[in-house]
Design a protein around this motif. Sequence first.
Motif, PDB file in Angstrom:
ATOM      1  N   ARG A   1       5.874   2.891   2.483  1.00 32.87           N
ATOM      2  CA  ARG A   1       5.874   1.596   1.806  1.00 32.87           C
ATOM      3  C   ARG A   1       4.483   1.225   1.302  1.00 32.87           C
ATOM      4  O   ARG A   1       4.341   0.591   0.250  1.00 32.87           O
ATOM      5  CB  ARG A   1       6.398   0.518   2.751  1.00 32.87           C
ATOM      6  CG  ARG A   1       7.875   0.651   3.076  1.00 32.87           C
ATOM      7  CD  ARG A   1       8.712   0.312   1.874  1.00 32.87           C
ATOM      8  NE  ARG A   1      10.138   0.454   2.136  1.00 32.87           N
ATOM      9  CZ  ARG A   1      11.089   0.123   1.271  1.00 32.87           C
ATOM     10  NH1 ARG A   1      10.778  -0.346   0.083  1.00 32.87           N
ATOM     11  NH2 ARG A   1      12.355   0.275   1.581  1.00 32.87           N
ATOM     12  N   THR A   2       3.452   1.593   2.031  1.00 30.85           N
ATOM     13  CA  THR A   2       2.088   1.319   1.579  1.00 30.85           C
ATOM     14  C   THR A   2       1.785   2.073   0.289  1.00 30.85           C
ATOM     15  O   THR A   2       1.207   1.520  -0.657  1.00 30.85           O
ATOM     16  CB  THR A   2       1.084   1.709   2.671  1.00 30.85           C
ATOM     17  OG1 THR A   2       1.369   0.980   3.866  1.00 30.85           O
ATOM     18  CG2 THR A   2      -0.339   1.407   2.231  1.00 30.85           C
ATOM     19  N   THR A   3       2.179   3.335   0.250  1.00 33.58           N
ATOM     20  CA  THR A   3       1.985   4.123  -0.969  1.00 33.58           C
ATOM     21  C   THR A   3       2.755   3.521  -2.140  1.00 33.58           C
ATOM     22  O   THR A   3       2.236   3.409  -3.262  1.00 33.58           O
ATOM     23  CB  THR A   3       2.430   5.562  -0.727  1.00 33.58           C
ATOM     24  OG1 THR A   3       1.699   6.111   0.378  1.00 33.58           O
ATOM     25  CG2 THR A   3       2.202   6.418  -1.958  1.00 33.58           C
ATOM     26  N   ARG A   4       4.003   3.126  -1.880  1.00 35.77           N
ATOM     27  CA  ARG A   4       4.819   2.553  -2.954  1.00 35.77           C
ATOM     28  C   ARG A   4       4.238   1.234  -3.436  1.00 35.77           C
ATOM     29  O   ARG A   4       4.367   0.891  -4.618  1.00 35.77           O
ATOM     30  CB  ARG A   4       6.251   2.350  -2.462  1.00 35.77           C
ATOM     31  CG  ARG A   4       6.985   3.644  -2.186  1.00 35.77           C
ATOM     32  CD  ARG A   4       8.438   3.424  -1.885  1.00 35.77           C
ATOM     33  NE  ARG A   4       9.161   2.953  -3.061  1.00 35.77           N
ATOM     34  CZ  ARG A   4      10.470   2.798  -3.103  1.00 35.77           C
ATOM     35  NH1 ARG A   4      11.192   3.056  -2.028  1.00 35.77           N
ATOM     36  NH2 ARG A   4      11.060   2.383  -4.195  1.00 35.77           N
ATOM     37  N   SER A   5       3.621   0.470  -2.549  1.00 39.74           N
ATOM     38  CA  SER A   5       3.041  -0.810  -2.973  1.00 39.74           C
ATOM     39  C   SER A   5       1.913  -0.592  -3.970  1.00 39.74           C
ATOM     40  O   SER A   5       1.781  -1.355  -4.939  1.00 39.74           O
ATOM     41  CB  SER A   5       2.533  -1.581  -1.753  1.00 39.74           C
ATOM     42  OG  SER A   5       1.387  -0.970  -1.197  1.00 39.74           O
ATOM     43  N   VAL A   6       1.100   0.442  -3.767  1.00 38.63           N
ATOM     44  CA  VAL A   6      -0.001   0.724  -4.692  1.00 38.63           C
ATOM     45  C   VAL A   6       0.546   1.182  -6.043  1.00 38.63           C
ATOM     46  O   VAL A   6       0.158   0.664  -7.105  1.00 38.63           O
ATOM     47  CB  VAL A   6      -0.939   1.784  -4.095  1.00 38.63           C
ATOM     48  CG1 VAL A   6      -2.031   2.149  -5.095  1.00 38.63           C
ATOM     49  CG2 VAL A   6      -1.555   1.279  -2.806  1.00 38.63           C
TER      50      VAL A   6
ATOM     51  N   SER B   1      -6.329  -4.318  -1.840  1.00 38.02           N
ATOM     52  CA  SER B   1      -5.720  -5.424  -1.102  1.00 38.02           C
ATOM     53  C   SER B   1      -4.199  -5.308  -1.041  1.00 38.02           C
ATOM     54  O   SER B   1      -3.592  -5.654  -0.024  1.00 38.02           O
ATOM     55  CB  SER B   1      -6.113  -6.759  -1.758  1.00 38.02           C
ATOM     56  OG  SER B   1      -7.511  -6.927  -1.754  1.00 38.02           O
ATOM     57  N   GLY B   2      -3.570  -4.835  -2.132  1.00 32.63           N
ATOM     58  CA  GLY B   2      -2.118  -4.692  -2.104  1.00 32.63           C
ATOM     59  C   GLY B   2      -1.661  -3.720  -1.028  1.00 32.63           C
ATOM     60  O   GLY B   2      -0.685  -3.979  -0.308  1.00 32.63           O
ATOM     61  N   SER B   3      -2.360  -2.606  -0.894  1.00 30.79           N
ATOM     62  CA  SER B   3      -2.008  -1.659   0.161  1.00 30.79           C
ATOM     63  C   SER B   3      -2.274  -2.246   1.538  1.00 30.79           C
ATOM     64  O   SER B   3      -1.525  -1.989   2.491  1.00 30.79           O
ATOM     65  CB  SER B   3      -2.810  -0.371  -0.018  1.00 30.79           C
ATOM     66  OG  SER B   3      -4.204  -0.630   0.052  1.00 30.79           O
ATOM     67  N   ALA B   4      -3.340  -3.043   1.665  1.00 24.95           N
ATOM     68  CA  ALA B   4      -3.628  -3.676   2.954  1.00 24.95           C
ATOM     69  C   ALA B   4      -2.524  -4.661   3.336  1.00 24.95           C
ATOM     70  O   ALA B   4      -2.112  -4.720   4.501  1.00 24.95           O
ATOM     71  CB  ALA B   4      -4.976  -4.392   2.894  1.00 24.95           C
ATOM     72  N   PHE B   5      -2.028  -5.426   2.369  1.00 22.79           N
ATOM     73  CA  PHE B   5      -0.923  -6.349   2.652  1.00 22.79           C
ATOM     74  C   PHE B   5       0.306  -5.588   3.149  1.00 22.79           C
ATOM     75  O   PHE B   5       0.943  -5.982   4.131  1.00 22.79           O
ATOM     76  CB  PHE B   5      -0.566  -7.144   1.395  1.00 22.79           C
ATOM     77  CG  PHE B   5      -1.620  -8.107   0.950  1.00 22.79           C
ATOM     78  CD1 PHE B   5      -2.699  -8.426   1.744  1.00 22.79           C
ATOM     79  CD2 PHE B   5      -1.540  -8.706  -0.309  1.00 22.79           C
ATOM     80  CE1 PHE B   5      -3.684  -9.310   1.331  1.00 22.79           C
ATOM     81  CE2 PHE B   5      -2.506  -9.592  -0.736  1.00 22.79           C
ATOM     82  CZ  PHE B   5      -3.580  -9.900   0.078  1.00 22.79           C
TER      83      PHE B   5
END
Length: 402
Positions: free
Chosen positions: A374-379, A253-257
Amino acid sequence: MRAGAGFVPRARRGYHYPMAPGTSAPSRPRRPGDGGDPPALEILDTPPGPVLRLGGHWTTERLAAVEAAVGEVVAGGRYHTVDATAITALDTAGALLLTRVRNAARERTITGLEPGAEALVERVARQAEAEVTPGEPPWGWLARLGLGTVEQGREAVELLDLLGRMTTAGLRALVRPDRLRWRSVSAHLQRTGLDAMPIIGLLAFLIGVVIAYQGGVQLRNYGAGIFIVELVTVTTVRELGPLLAAIIVAGRSGSAFAAEIGSMRVSEEIDAIRALGLDPIEVLVLPRTLALMVSLPLLTGFCDVAAVLGGMAMAAPLVDLPPADFIERVPQAVSVTSVLVGLVKAPVFAVVIALTGCGQGLAAGASAAEVGRRTTRSVVQGIFLVIVVDAAFSVAFSMMGI
């Protein structure tokens, strides 16, 4: 300028100058079979010093015949200046080669160029210098460490700022519940909670099997196989269940956000939200955070049950503990305090995951590559912060004697 772009011939010396984008160049009248003068190189001994005289067509289609000779002259570097008076045509490829010839000269000068051709050479030289990657100095790792520390500090400040703005938006929604987008909360509750149950249940069950097997083998050697219940249940309820659920949710979910909000940044939808007088934190971040704060404790409880079932399935063949005896010992092994300790962590993990994912999405630049980064960094950042917070909880509970 690209090689092969349109050029206007100048009558006096035949130089070709770059035109405005989208225009075409008139063809230069030639005799049948005339392909233009080939490039020429000649070193002349003059009183001030050797001069490299260049001539002919320095264009893309004519440079292949002289490229090797240019390399030898450049490697020798036996000339002081470059005389380009006899050059009759020049394009971007020729200008790039002229910069190499000029840089090998002792005085690094080119004479005899028309102003337009000279401007072309300078522009190509600046572009070539901008694309050169300098070698990394010996202290490069130290510089990267410092820059990385500054970047992490800046992101920590931005995360705290986002937490403050979300708290303010939450208080406004508490005073006026009609400001909260309940439909968005419900949709994200299904995505982050209900849709995540299959993968969390499967992984938790397998983790329970692994814990029971690894611990049961050792307990069986000492005749203490009955304590496999305490091993599986206490470990899962206090630590493993909340942590496993949070890590899976951070990756899912974090990557989806981050991807959703980052894509909205690229398509300028967030700017449109601001133009309508709405707060993106209230519209985008708050519903996702509230939905995750509700769904993650429920997922944690579901994860605990699935892991205990996995341990129970392995206990029967491993230590001859029937499922009925396993279930009977669960209330004796797990206290209400242990259950509450695990459930208290879940909402905090949810806030960390939601803020990390939404924050990285809001910070994404206007490109698809930036959204992916940014998606990678969020995970990575979400999982890291979840583990840090879990360690802080463990120390705090230990100090309180819980």
